[in-house]
Write an enzyme that holds these catalytic residues in place. Structure first.
Site, PDB file in Angstrom:
ATOM      1  N   ASP A 102      -5.979  20.947  23.627  1.00  0.00           N
ATOM      2  CA  ASP A 102      -6.241  20.186  24.844  1.00  0.00           C
ATOM      3  C   ASP A 102      -7.398  20.806  25.607  1.00  0.00           C
ATOM      4  OD1 ASP A 102      -4.219  18.552  24.262  1.00  0.00           O
ATOM      5  OD2 ASP A 102      -3.042  18.916  26.064  1.00  0.00           O
ATOM      6  N   THR A 144      -2.845  13.407  29.372  1.00  0.00           N
ATOM      7  CA  THR A 144      -2.023  12.415  28.684  1.00  0.00           C
ATOM      8  C   THR A 144      -0.763  12.100  29.470  1.00  0.00           C
ATOM      9  OG1 THR A 144      -1.150  14.251  27.424  1.00  0.00           O
ATOM     10  CG2 THR A 144      -2.801  12.911  26.368  1.00  0.00           C
ATOM     11  N   THR A 145      -0.252  13.095  30.171  1.00  0.00           N
ATOM     12  CA  THR A 145       0.933  12.831  30.980  1.00  0.00           C
ATOM     13  C   THR A 145       0.533  12.073  32.240  1.00  0.00           C
ATOM     14  OG1 THR A 145       1.717  14.965  30.229  1.00  0.00           O
ATOM     15  CG2 THR A 145       2.984  13.892  31.931  1.00  0.00           C
ATOM     16  N   ASP A 193       3.278  18.732  26.043  1.00  0.00           N
ATOM     17  CA  ASP A 193       2.159  17.823  25.901  1.00  0.00           C
ATOM     18  C   ASP A 193       2.660  16.382  25.884  1.00  0.00           C
ATOM     19  OD1 ASP A 193      -0.423  17.011  25.457  1.00  0.00           O
ATOM     20  OD2 ASP A 193      -0.142  16.999  23.304  1.00  0.00           O
TER      21      ASP A 193
END
Lengths: 527, 534
Positions: free
Chosen positions: A387, A94-95, A61
């Site tokens: 997520d 998020t990445t 994550d």
């Protein structure tokens, strides 16, 4: 005469070109760090804590990785922040957001080297972002009306999100879990009522969804282990001794019998308190604090199930899901809101006994019990599931859906490219750069999967010149595939957030032309 | 501290083809090597002729054990990947209770194969995926091999318990401990919920002295406590009426701070008398219900009993056991089928438990209290473990726990399979055959994993001092001829039908070992970086 020094000792200043380089390099280093976790074949990282215990976290994550890094670079911090915001807002991507921002900066660096003013780049980027958003908006699919398709959309999104995580092998199972859990929420984005319990042992496949609330506590001795139609009083009160809490208060007596009387009086007070609690007409009492033997016995005698020492989080949730209120005084039974549930029983998961409250008043509530080989697996599974839940709950509200697998990036890149051709002036270089940055995402996905990215991306671009194309990267077979057939979908909201916040972050970093580092506060030397 | 993450200058990404950079390769390699080192450390303790490890803990204590989970638990590993293997054995301990060494050894072998696959240039996710597929297939193969077992079939249960015990220090006592474990578990199975066994319903009491031979199962309750008989109270009570009390028989004490003011001599006398009356009053009430055995919960706030109250209790012919831990109360009340009493006011006959005999027995140098012939006894069991020294007792307890877990596994999932490396060889054979029909690199990976599983029979033979290569080859040969239950008979040093030799283990232990080991290996494979964080 030149001023010698404006700043304090140890404060430093970097200007112009140097400052810009420093922030570019920092931001790109961060992007490169998390780059390899992108996509279904992305890798994991071990986070080793330098603190006590040297705890180890294994994660994929982006937000978790970035959150825990030691960072000493201003621009890198900006990227960490946008990933945090992305995590809070939509929960996933998020990445992607960090990688896209990194790529935008990488392109900007080249443009700056070619003597294009940062402001020109910024305005080009802005135009490009707006254009890309439009391109996406035109392609979105909204299936909110059709419940059946909508559900399958949600499942697809969940599968896509999970496929890059540890849960990917059992993604069918977990996607179903996540969709079921989110559908129960009926549109609210309050993930509080989905409780996740982790129990080591078994394998990930053994995880299940329980429509109720599970409390990791034991039932008191001699009390009923199973209650139907329970009225629950959730409380935070001292059930050990009702002390006179005035400091230094003490009793002076002159005989033993009086001590016994006082002791009796104390007992009597406790009995009264218990009696008051019982008079609420309850058959289950959950307390945050300890319940001593004496009141416990009284409860047992009254046939009331008493649970002591439920943790704070536990009782708040319990109060929430059963529809009760946390009480701390018991003088007015009519004003206290009791919680209700159909059945309380003891269940066994692995080696532990837990208490399940099923048929709770708040129908949205449910519990997901995760099982897995070790704590690392469980923690990572929880993050992944979280997520997926975030994305799904967002999608329930904003039901616009896109395909995944690099498809949206290709669409955007194509439109942006066209815009570049139409735009006169230097800006068009920046717009072109934007499209190149967008293309970097499918490139990285392919790279991480060990595929020939140059070949694949070129093929994809060719495919996308046809009208109504659904082509994206099929990482599993290592070729260009039809995303509609493969069932790879992403939420529009996530993509939009990635696009906009990455552009904003890049813009912000581009604007910087001076970094001033303040002098560190002196620590007192206590040696 | 400088930021380590930023110190690497960003390479400009002009290269469009796939290059896994050197650093990532190194990290993966380091992880695998470290994890394998852990696996190698416990490897020699596998099997009936496996060796034990002596661990000396930082505080000077020494543990001798053969239990993988215990060894790993006490080893202080720091390397993150090695830690994951320790966790792995812990979770096998939680899920199945036995096979904690096996699971680590399998993981080590899988990692070894993965390393050679990685160096052949196969992408880690491909390896990880085929590992998953292989694990699913392996479970199918194992399930097909399994033989169903009935709980009424005590013989078979004993067989599998003794297989587990045979690899322990206490193996020579397996004829005693195996039936004991089976009986203990079967006695706590609730007919209403036949799949659930809570091992907490089986209490193991350790007592130094004697030998492991003297270990016995007590149908009743055993305390590692002395009867408080300072004043010559009874040490043996027949037709006992037992009360579990959570209050104290001592002078009153309030929660508010209190002090008794004594101003003259007569007052002192009066207070002494009052104290006596107070205690006497309590004991009379207790006596009135016919209670003759008291179990008193430990209290940190005040003395459970005083000399004075002991004296009166002795006179009233009441047997007293004090300092019972609060955690044990639930177990005791469940066993005695009574309710705890928290206040003298509530002391009523219906809250008492009944037993034929309560007696203090001397065991070795110490004494224990035994309660037998309990009326309406709950579904609990006590096991009294004896041993000549503390090390033996501890190891006996751990072994017994493993055996109990094995029986529990059989209760949960009523299948067993052959032991002695037979299932692993069969898995290797079938997976090997299956790999041939797979497409792409997956097939290649599955074949390596099939080979990796041969590590179990290999190690078994090696630890038994046999020629591992000869044995494994012969095993393969036998299995190819369709003798799926052929395994290593360590006692005879040859290959025999292992089912006939009564070497069996629960299916759950094997399946859980395979799934957990693969899950852990896959996680290690997917890691490409170690980041130091706060």
């Amino acid at each position: 005469m030149a001023i010698e020094r404006i700043f304090k000792d140890e404060a430093s200043e970097e200007k112009g070109e140097r400052a810009r380089m420093a922030s570019f390099v920092g931001a790109m280093a961060i992007a490169d760090l998390v780059k390899t976790t992108l996509g279904p074949k992305g890798m994991d990282k071990i986070l080793q804590s330098t603190g006590r215990g040297r705890e180890v976290t294994v994660t994929n994550d982006g937000a978790t990785i970035l959150k825990s890094l030691h960072i000493d670079n201003a621009a890198a911090k900006v990227l960490v922040d946008i990933s945090k915001v992305q995590d809070d807002e939509v929960g996933d991507g998020t990445t992607s957001v960090v990688v896209l921002a990194g790529e935008l900066l990488r392109e900007a660096e080249k443009l700056v080297a070619a003597k294009i003013h940062p402001m020109t780049i910024i305005s080009g980027y802005r135009m490009a972002a707006e254009c890309a958003r439009h391109a996406l908006l035109q392609k979105v699919v909204d299936n909110k009306e059709d419940a059946e398709t909508f559900r399958s959309d949600l499942t697809k999104i969940a599968m896509t999100t999970l496929s890059s995580k540890i849960l990917c092998q059992d993604k069918d199972h977990f996607a179903k879990l996540a969709v079921d859990a989110v559908m129960r929420l009926k549109g609210s984005t309050n993930l509080e009522s989905i409780q996740i319990i982790k129990k080591p042992g078994g394998s990930l496949k053994d995880s299940f969804l329980d429509d109720g609330f599970i409390l990791d506590k034991k039932i008191g001795i001699g009390q009923p282990k199973r209650i139907e139609n329970a009225n629950i009083l959730v409380a935070n009160t001292a059930m050990d001794t009702d002390k006179v809490k005035i400091y230094g208060a003490r009793v002076r007596v002159d005989s033993m019998s009086k001590v016994a009387e006082i002791e009796g009086a104390e007992k009597e007070k406790m009995r009264e308190k218990v009696q008051k609690i019982i008079s609420h007409g309850i058959n289950c009492f959950v307390n945050r604090q300890l319940i001593y033997n004496f009141p416990e016995e009284l409860f047992a005698d009254a046939g009331i199930l008493a649970i002591e020492h439920a943790d704070f989080d536990g009782i708040e949730r319990l109060a929430l899901v059963t529809g009760g209120e946390i009480a701390s005084t018991f003088d007015n039974p009519e004003t206290v809101k009791l919680g209700h549930c159909k059945l309380i029983e003891e269940i066994m998961i692995g080696e532990d006994k837990l208490i399940r409250f099923s048929g709770v008043q708040m129908g949205e509530a449910c519990t997901i019990v995760l099982r897995g080989a070790s704590h690392h697996v469980l923690d990572e599974a929880e993050r992944s599931l979280h997520d997926a839940l975030c994305v799904l709950s967002q999608t329930v509200n904003d039901s616009r859906v896109l395909f995944g697998g690099g498809w949206p990036e290709m669409i955007m890149a194509k439109e942006v490219d066209e815009l570049a051709r139409k735009t006169p002036g230097k800006k068009s270089h920046a717009i072109e750069a934007f499209s190149r940055a967008l293309l970097a995402i499918p490139t990285i996905i392919a790279d991480n999967a060990g595929l020939d990215s140059a070949e694949l991306v070129a093929q994809l671009r060719a495919e996308h010149h046809k009208e109504g194309c659904n082509a994206g990267i099929d990482v599993i077979s290592g070729s260009v595939g039809d995303m509609a057939e493969l069932g790879i979908s992403e939420a529009f909201k996530v993509k939009q957030a990635v696009l906009l916040s990455a552009t904003e972050a890049a813009e912000m970093i581009l604007r910087v032309d001076e970094i001033i580092t303040c002098a560190p506060r002196q620590r007192e030397n206590r040696m | 501290m400088a930021a380590p993450a930023i110190s690497i200058p960003a390479p400009s990404s002009k290269t469009e083809s796939y290059v896994d950079n050197k650093r990532k390769e190194d990290i993966r390699q380091a992880n695998i090597v470290a994890a394998r080192a852990v696996a190698d450390a416990v490897r020699t303790s596998l099997g009936p002729k496996g060796m034990d490890k002596m661990i000396s803990i930082a505080n000077g204590e020494v543990i001798i054990t053969n239990d993988g989970a215990t060894i790993l638990n006490k080893m202080e590993v720091l390397q993150p990947a090695a830690k994951m293997l320790v966790e792995l054995s812990k979770s096998q301990d939680a899920a199945a209770g036995d096979g904690t060494t096996t699971v680590v050894v399998i993981a080590g072998a899988l990692l070894k194969q993965s390393l050679s696959l990685l160096s052949a240039g196969i992408h880690p996710t491909v390896i990880s995926d085929s590992l998953h597929k292989a694990a699913i297939k392996a479970i199918d193969v194992l399930t097909a091999m399994a033989v169903p077992v009935e709980l009424s079939d005590r013989e078979s249960l004993i067989k599998s318990a003794s297989t587990s015990l045979n690899s322990k220090v206490v193996s020579q006592y397996s004829t005693l401990l195996a039936p004991l474990a089976v009986d203990a578990v079967l006695s706590v199975v609730d007919p209403a919920k036949p799949d659930l066994v809570d091992l907490r319903d089986i209490k193991i009491v350790k007592k130094l002295g004697g030998t492991v031979d003297d270990t016995e199962m007590v149908r009743g309750l055993v305390f590692d406590k002395k009867v408080s008989h300072a004043a010559g109270g009874p040490t043996r009570v027949e037709n006992a009426k037992i009360a579990v009390i959570q209050f104290q028989i001592s002078p009153p004490k309030t929660d508010i701070e209190q002090s008794i003011v004594v101003s003259d001599y007569t007052q002192m006398d009066r207070i002494l008398k009052e104290e006596r009356n107070y205690i006497l009053g309590m004991i009379k009430r207790i006596r009135a219900t016919g209670c003759n055995v008291l179990l008193i919960q430990k209290s940190i706030l005040r003395d459970a009993v005083t000399d004075l109250s002991l004296h009166y209790l002795a006179k009233a012919k009441i047997l007293v056991v004090k300092d019972v831990e609060r955690d044990d109360i639930e177990f005791i009340t469940k066993t005695l089928n009574c309710l705890p009493i928290a206040n003298i006011e509530h002391f009523r006959a219906e809250k008492l438990g009944y037993a034929d005999l309560v007696e203090e027995a001397s065991v070795g140098e110490g004494k224990i209290v035994k309660i037998t012939g309990i009326k309406d006894m709950g579904r609990t069991t006590n096991v009294l473990v004896r041993g000549s020294n503390q090390l033996v007792i501890d190891e006996a307890e751990r072994s017994l726990h493993d055996a109990l877990c094995v029986v529990r596994c059989l209760v949960n999932k009523r299948f067993f399979i052959a032991g002695g490396g037979a299932p692993e060889i069969e898995l290797a054979r079938q997976l090997g055959a299956w790999a041939k029909v797979l497409h792409g690199m997956g097939g290649y990976c599955v074949r390596s994993f099939a080979e990796a599983l041969e590590v179990i029979p290999y190690t078994l033979a090696e630890n038994a001092g046999l020629n591992p290569i000869a044995i494994v080859t012969e095993l393969r040969n036998k299995h190819a001829q369709g003798e799926i239950n052929a395994g290593i008979n360590v006692r005879k040093g040859q290959i025999t039908n292992i089912l006939e030799e009564n070497v069996v283990q629960p299916l759950l232990v094997s399946t859980s070992a395979i799934t957990q080991a693969t899950e852990c290996v896959r996680m290690i494979l997917k890691i490409d970086d170690i980041v130091t964080v706060r």
